[in-house]
Design an enzyme around this catalytic site. Structure first.
Site, mmCIF file in Angstrom:
data_model
loop_
_atom_site.group_PDB
_atom_site.id
_atom_site.type_symbol
_atom_site.label_atom_id
_atom_site.label_comp_id
_atom_site.label_asym_id
_atom_site.label_seq_id
_atom_site.Cartn_x
_atom_site.Cartn_y
_atom_site.Cartn_z
ATOM 1 N N ARG A 46 34.657 32.276 23.197
ATOM 2 C CA ARG A 46 35.177 32.142 24.561
ATOM 3 C C ARG A 46 36.689 32.342 24.582
ATOM 4 N NH1 ARG A 46 36.567 27.362 26.478
ATOM 5 N NH2 ARG A 46 34.878 26.264 25.420
ATOM 6 N N TYR A 98 37.062 46.501 48.782
ATOM 7 C CA TYR A 98 35.667 46.359 48.356
ATOM 8 C C TYR A 98 35.078 45.119 49.035
ATOM 9 C CZ TYR A 98 31.892 44.814 45.292
ATOM 10 O OH TYR A 98 30.701 44.354 44.811
ATOM 11 N N ASP A 170 44.427 46.644 42.610
ATOM 12 C CA ASP A 170 43.095 47.028 42.148
ATOM 13 C C ASP A 170 43.137 48.523 41.851
ATOM 14 O OD1 ASP A 170 40.433 47.862 41.913
ATOM 15 O OD2 ASP A 170 39.702 46.321 43.281
ATOM 16 N N LYS A 195 32.758 50.330 36.476
ATOM 17 C CA LYS A 195 32.820 51.636 37.108
ATOM 18 C C LYS A 195 33.290 52.712 36.114
ATOM 19 C CE LYS A 195 31.638 49.369 40.867
ATOM 20 N NZ LYS A 195 31.825 47.946 40.550
#
Length: 377
Positions: A46, A98, A170, A195
């Site tokens: 983690r 988005y 972004d 993406k």
């Protein structure tokens, strides 16, 4: 190294005793301590994992950043980023984002005490007018999803610095191959790695990239606390995808320009939104701040019946949500990516029953145009 070479050779493999060309997948949750107070550099996955670390260093180099953090999804990255802020803080955000970003801001971040001004960030005067004593950041998506609006990143950063504000960009649509917001003055770059960085529609991922040590330390503390890190195997898939980022982006852009020019000539197409067309209102800004225009196209048709006909009759192009993969996908934003927006707000942005979004892949452009042409009949 040039960008296309960096995609393949960024972040030399440090944990590779076998000299394997492909970064090994360290599928381990925990690591042995050599002794009391000693560490081999990894304690628990983690916090960090060798495979994920190699990916993060690769993305940081591509974005010209100091540090990158890899997340389980793009929305996980954005959700964690919001933990930088405290109740009462105010954020200025692009008004065309988005749909998941809208959903997070409107239903989760607002509940947690943050406030947002949703404005056209391409209008610098609007940004200035919306800054108040509680404003902490400007959040920009450029080009925007799905209306392909473009914000002048450098100009926004200049405004932000005079008010001591963070600038968050972004960069999903253009990737570091075509656009590098940190080099233009931004503080944080966000990616949905699902993406273009992954590029094959086979895994989910997200990234935050920064070039400030203090900001990195703050985010790393939150990162290890909330635990939304990317798993080793998914990290390996992203590494594999990034190796072909350059050639994919070039081919997809080449295809997109041909398709956009074809769409302009079709009688049932009312408007084409593609930043690579010279008639796009922000074409000059795009040319100045990016080295390419990407492969995202939105367009409006004459009526809802035409939109449905296209979605139901395309064959090579696939009707699916998402973008950036090698396959060309067509999306109906009104019913998919932006379905959770209130109708009046959605339609005010131009997201209606006549708007379609096309993520252009690497197929032969002539085949894609023939597929569209057949679907119109």
């Amino acid at each position: 190294m040039k960008k296309d070479t960096l995609c393949i050779h960024a972040a030399a493999i440090e944990h590779n005793p076998t000299r394997a060309i492909s970064m090994p997948i360290y599928q381990s949750a925990t690591f042995v301590h050599p002794g009391v107070g000693q560490t081999a550099g990894y304690d628990y996955s983690r916090l960090q994992n060798p495979t994920r670390e190699h990916l993060e260093k690769t993305v940081a180099q591509l974005e010209h950043g100091l540090d990158a953090m890899a997340f389980s999804t793009g929305m996980a990255a954005l959700t964690m980023l919001m933990e930088l802020f405290t109740p009462g803080d105010h954020i200025i955000a692009s008004n065309d984002l988005y749909g998941g970003s809208h959903r997070l801001f409107d239903h989760i971040s607002t509940k947690n005490g943050l406030s947002f001004s949703s404005i056209d960030t391409s209008d610098l005067a609007q940004i200035e007018q919306n800054i108040n004593p509680r404003t902490k950041a400007i959040y920009v998506e450029t080009p925007t999803n799905p209306m392909m609006n473009v914000t002048d990143i450098k100009a926004v950063c200049e405004i932000a610095k005079t008010h001591n504000l963070l600038v968050i960009v972004d960069n999903t649509f253009l990737t570091p191959y075509f656009q590098q917001p940190l080099s233009l003055g931004a503080d944080v770059v966000l990616h949905s790695g699902t993406k273009y960085l992954g590029g094959h529609n086979d895994t989910l991922a997200g990234f935050l990239v920064v070039n400030d040590a203090e900001l990195s330390a703050k985010l790393r503390f939150i990162y290890k606390t909330v635990g939304s890190c990317l798993a080793p195997f998914d990290s390996w898939l992203l590494l594999r995808g990034i190796k072909t980022l350059a050639i994919r982006m070039e081919k997809q852009q080449e295809n997109a320009l041909q398709i956009a020019n074809w769409l302009k000539k079709q009688p049932k197409i009312k408007k084409v939104y593609y930043v690579g067309l010279p008639e796009h209102p922000a074409y000059e800004i795009s040319t100045q701040q990016a080295s390419g225009y990407g492969s995202m196209i939105s367009f409006t048709v004459d009526q809802e019946k035409t939109a449905c006909q296209l979605l139901e009759h395309i064959r090579i192009i696939q009707f699916a949500e998402s973008l950036g993969g090698v396959e060309t996908l067509m999306t109906y934003p009104m019913m998919q990516t932006h379905a959770d927006l209130p109708q009046a707000e959605r339609e005010a942005k131009g997201i209606n029953e006549c708007l379609l979004r096309l993520s252009v892949g690497i197929e032969n452009a002539a085949d894609l145009i023939a597929d569209l042409e057949a679907a119109f009949i």
